[in-house]
Design a protein around this motif. Sequence first.
Motif, PDB file in Angstrom:
ATOM      1  N   ASP A  46      22.713  38.355 103.634  1.00  0.00           N
ATOM      2  CA  ASP A  46      21.300  38.022 103.788  1.00  0.00           C
ATOM      3  C   ASP A  46      20.596  38.898 104.816  1.00  0.00           C
ATOM      4  O   ASP A  46      19.398  38.718 105.073  1.00  0.00           O
ATOM      5  CB  ASP A  46      21.136  36.558 104.206  1.00  0.00           C
ATOM      6  N   CYS A  47      21.337  39.851 105.422  1.00  0.00           N
ATOM      7  CA  CYS A  47      20.816  40.605 106.567  1.00  0.00           C
ATOM      8  C   CYS A  47      20.610  42.078 106.250  1.00  0.00           C
ATOM      9  O   CYS A  47      21.299  42.664 105.411  1.00  0.00           O
ATOM     10  CB  CYS A  47      21.795  40.506 107.739  1.00  0.00           C
ATOM     11  N   ILE A  48      19.686  42.663 106.983  1.00  0.00           N
ATOM     12  CA  ILE A  48      19.491  44.107 106.960  1.00  0.00           C
ATOM     13  C   ILE A  48      19.179  44.569 108.378  1.00  0.00           C
ATOM     14  O   ILE A  48      18.513  43.862 109.145  1.00  0.00           O
ATOM     15  CB  ILE A  48      18.363  44.528 105.988  1.00  0.00           C
ATOM     16  N   LEU A  49      19.689  45.741 108.731  1.00  0.00           N
ATOM     17  CA  LEU A  49      19.386  46.353 110.023  1.00  0.00           C
ATOM     18  C   LEU A  49      18.369  47.465 109.814  1.00  0.00           C
ATOM     19  O   LEU A  49      18.540  48.313 108.934  1.00  0.00           O
ATOM     20  CB  LEU A  49      20.655  46.922 110.665  1.00  0.00           C
ATOM     21  N   ILE A  50      17.326  47.464 110.620  1.00  0.00           N
ATOM     22  CA  ILE A  50      16.312  48.519 110.610  1.00  0.00           C
ATOM     23  C   ILE A  50      16.587  49.430 111.789  1.00  0.00           C
ATOM     24  O   ILE A  50      16.657  48.972 112.932  1.00  0.00           O
ATOM     25  CB  ILE A  50      14.885  47.938 110.740  1.00  0.00           C
ATOM     26  N   GLY A  51      16.764  50.728 111.540  1.00  0.00           N
ATOM     27  CA  GLY A  51      17.083  51.631 112.642  1.00  0.00           C
ATOM     28  C   GLY A  51      16.707  53.065 112.354  1.00  0.00           C
ATOM     29  O   GLY A  51      16.403  53.437 111.213  1.00  0.00           O
ATOM     30  N   ASP A  52      16.767  53.877 113.408  1.00  0.00           N
ATOM     31  CA  ASP A  52      16.284  55.253 113.309  1.00  0.00           C
ATOM     32  C   ASP A  52      17.376  56.311 113.468  1.00  0.00           C
ATOM     33  O   ASP A  52      17.062  57.499 113.585  1.00  0.00           O
ATOM     34  CB  ASP A  52      15.198  55.505 114.370  1.00  0.00           C
ATOM     35  N   SER A  53      18.653  55.899 113.485  1.00  0.00           N
ATOM     36  CA  SER A  53      19.692  56.883 113.782  1.00  0.00           C
ATOM     37  C   SER A  53      20.966  56.642 112.994  1.00  0.00           C
ATOM     38  O   SER A  53      21.163  55.579 112.388  1.00  0.00           O
ATOM     39  CB  SER A  53      20.026  56.868 115.274  1.00  0.00           C
ATOM     40  N   ASP A  54      21.852  57.639 113.039  1.00  0.00           N
ATOM     41  CA  ASP A  54      23.140  57.504 112.377  1.00  0.00           C
ATOM     42  C   ASP A  54      23.983  56.410 113.019  1.00  0.00           C
ATOM     43  O   ASP A  54      24.805  55.775 112.336  1.00  0.00           O
ATOM     44  CB  ASP A  54      23.888  58.838 112.379  1.00  0.00           C
ATOM     45  N   TYR A  55      23.802  56.165 114.319  1.00  0.00           N
ATOM     46  CA  TYR A  55      24.521  55.071 114.966  1.00  0.00           C
ATOM     47  C   TYR A  55      24.145  53.728 114.339  1.00  0.00           C
ATOM     48  O   TYR A  55      24.994  52.848 114.175  1.00  0.00           O
ATOM     49  CB  TYR A  55      24.236  55.051 116.473  1.00  0.00           C
ATOM     50  N   ASP A  56      22.881  53.574 113.999  1.00  0.00           N
ATOM     51  CA  ASP A  56      22.433  52.354 113.338  1.00  0.00           C
ATOM     52  C   ASP A  56      23.031  52.247 111.940  1.00  0.00           C
ATOM     53  O   ASP A  56      23.528  51.194 111.534  1.00  0.00           O
ATOM     54  CB  ASP A  56      20.905  52.325 113.256  1.00  0.00           C
ATOM     55  N   ALA A  57      22.979  53.345 111.195  1.00  0.00           N
ATOM     56  CA  ALA A  57      23.498  53.346 109.828  1.00  0.00           C
ATOM     57  C   ALA A  57      24.991  53.018 109.811  1.00  0.00           C
ATOM     58  O   ALA A  57      25.457  52.197 109.009  1.00  0.00           O
ATOM     59  CB  ALA A  57      23.247  54.704 109.174  1.00  0.00           C
ATOM     60  N   LYS A  58      25.740  53.656 110.698  1.00  0.00           N
ATOM     61  CA  LYS A  58      27.184  53.425 110.757  1.00  0.00           C
ATOM     62  C   LYS A  58      27.492  52.007 111.236  1.00  0.00           C
ATOM     63  O   LYS A  58      28.441  51.375 110.747  1.00  0.00           O
ATOM     64  CB  LYS A  58      27.829  54.446 111.678  1.00  0.00           C
ATOM     65  N   GLY A  59      26.708  51.511 112.187  1.00  0.00           N
ATOM     66  CA  GLY A  59      26.922  50.152 112.692  1.00  0.00           C
ATOM     67  C   GLY A  59      26.686  49.110 111.627  1.00  0.00           C
ATOM     68  O   GLY A  59      27.449  48.140 111.502  1.00  0.00           O
ATOM     69  N   ALA A  60      25.626  49.296 110.839  1.00  0.00           N
ATOM     70  CA  ALA A  60      25.336  48.356 109.759  1.00  0.00           C
ATOM     71  C   ALA A  60      26.440  48.371 108.716  1.00  0.00           C
ATOM     72  O   ALA A  60      26.910  47.319 108.262  1.00  0.00           O
ATOM     73  CB  ALA A  60      23.992  48.705 109.115  1.00  0.00           C
ATOM     74  N   GLN A  61      26.870  49.558 108.327  1.00  0.00           N
ATOM     75  CA  GLN A  61      27.920  49.668 107.313  1.00  0.00           C
ATOM     76  C   GLN A  61      29.212  49.019 107.790  1.00  0.00           C
ATOM     77  O   GLN A  61      29.862  48.271 107.049  1.00  0.00           O
ATOM     78  CB  GLN A  61      28.170  51.130 106.969  1.00  0.00           C
ATOM     79  N   ALA A  62      29.594  49.291 109.050  1.00  0.00           N
ATOM     80  CA  ALA A  62      30.835  48.728 109.588  1.00  0.00           C
ATOM     81  C   ALA A  62      30.758  47.206 109.695  1.00  0.00           C
ATOM     82  O   ALA A  62      31.779  46.523 109.572  1.00  0.00           O
ATOM     83  CB  ALA A  62      31.137  49.344 110.955  1.00  0.00           C
ATOM     84  N   ALA A  63      29.548  46.696 109.928  1.00  0.00           N
ATOM     85  CA  ALA A  63      29.367  45.246 110.058  1.00  0.00           C
ATOM     86  C   ALA A  63      29.179  44.565 108.704  1.00  0.00           C
ATOM     87  O   ALA A  63      29.094  43.345 108.637  1.00  0.00           O
ATOM     88  CB  ALA A  63      28.166  44.950 110.955  1.00  0.00           C
ATOM     89  N   GLY A  64      29.076  45.345 107.649  1.00  0.00           N
ATOM     90  CA  GLY A  64      28.974  44.774 106.310  1.00  0.00           C
ATOM     91  C   GLY A  64      27.595  44.286 105.924  1.00  0.00           C
ATOM     92  O   GLY A  64      27.467  43.373 105.104  1.00  0.00           O
ATOM     93  N   ILE A  65      26.542  44.901 106.509  1.00  0.00           N
ATOM     94  CA  ILE A  65      25.183  44.513 106.126  1.00  0.00           C
ATOM     95  C   ILE A  65      24.415  45.731 105.638  1.00  0.00           C
ATOM     96  O   ILE A  65      24.823  46.880 105.852  1.00  0.00           O
ATOM     97  CB  ILE A  65      24.425  43.829 107.282  1.00  0.00           C
ATOM     98  N   ASP A  66      23.284  45.492 104.981  1.00  0.00           N
ATOM     99  CA  ASP A  66      22.453  46.573 104.478  1.00  0.00           C
ATOM    100  C   ASP A  66      21.729  47.276 105.623  1.00  0.00           C
ATOM    101  O   ASP A  66      21.592  46.747 106.732  1.00  0.00           O
ATOM    102  CB  ASP A  66      21.430  46.031 103.478  1.00  0.00           C
ATOM    103  N   PHE A  67      21.247  48.481 105.299  1.00  0.00           N
ATOM    104  CA  PHE A  67      20.567  49.299 106.304  1.00  0.00           C
ATOM    105  C   PHE A  67      19.296  49.900 105.724  1.00  0.00           C
ATOM    106  O   PHE A  67      19.259  50.335 104.577  1.00  0.00           O
ATOM    107  CB  PHE A  67      21.488  50.422 106.786  1.00  0.00           C
ATOM    108  N   CYS A  68      18.246  49.922 106.552  1.00  0.00           N
ATOM    109  CA  CYS A  68      16.991  50.597 106.224  1.00  0.00           C
ATOM    110  C   CYS A  68      16.689  51.595 107.331  1.00  0.00           C
ATOM    111  O   CYS A  68      16.654  51.224 108.514  1.00  0.00           O
ATOM    112  CB  CYS A  68      15.856  49.586 106.098  1.00  0.00           C
ATOM    113  N   ALA A  69      16.490  52.844 106.968  1.00  0.00           N
ATOM    114  CA  ALA A  69      16.189  53.889 107.942  1.00  0.00           C
ATOM    115  C   ALA A  69      14.689  54.030 108.143  1.00  0.00           C
ATOM    116  O   ALA A  69      13.907  53.865 107.201  1.00  0.00           O
ATOM    117  CB  ALA A  69      16.772  55.221 107.476  1.00  0.00           C
ATOM    118  N   VAL A  70      14.284  54.339 109.379  1.00  0.00           N
ATOM    119  CA  VAL A  70      12.886  54.644 109.673  1.00  0.00           C
ATOM    120  C   VAL A  70      12.816  56.050 110.259  1.00  0.00           C
ATOM    121  O   VAL A  70      13.738  56.507 110.928  1.00  0.00           O
ATOM    122  CB  VAL A  70      12.267  53.610 110.641  1.00  0.00           C
TER     123      VAL A  70
END
Length: 217
Positions: A160-184
């Motif tokens: 049910d979650c998505i992480l909004i972030g601006d960097s590869d650290y955000d993208a990798k963190g979301a993937q490792a945590a098992g949630i979706d990611f949206c880049a800005v």
Amino acid sequence: MKYKTVLFDFDGTLMDTSRGILYCAKRTIEDMGFELPDDMTLRKFIGPPLKLSFVNVCGMSDEQAAKAVQHYRERYAEEGMLEADIYPGMEKLLQNLGNSGVTCAVASVKMEKIVRKTLAHFDLTGYFDAICGAPEDINIKGKEAIVKEAVSRTNSSPEDCILIGDSDYDAKGAQAAGIDFCAVLWGFGFSRMEDAAKFTCRYIADDVSLLERFLLK
């Protein structure tokens, strides 16, 4: 609504904290006796864990980087913390998400107490059901644990979650945590669509209005 819970990165996503970060990074590097990198390279301090930046950007040893982090944190708490601005349209987005029943939270590698103080200063705390940042430990290397903590504190399910972030650290963190990611693209990590497209993104937003359209329509 696509997601019941929206997690926001802090630096470069919710707020432009560059003035305070760059000022304190410059002063710390000089005080440690290292050569200042150029302005473009220095911007790499915004987003990643601080100790990694002193190692990767300045070439400090592990011991030197640990001292630099402590020095930076003291200066940032005194001089840099409030040198920030919320991105245009972001507060309205938070209001609209809340009015639509979406749970909002912060997930940041910045120290949690600093994130809380900054949000309180700008009267933004009330928009978030959870504010999760880094602990005092300076050896944090990624974002997975913080993202998982934000999911837990909001009593949410990863799907049910998505992480909004601006960097590869955000993208990798979301993937490792098992949630979706949206880049800005308005922050300090991803500067081009192609940079963000290297990662698994449910959406890539050029501006806050497009992010709102993705989240609420």
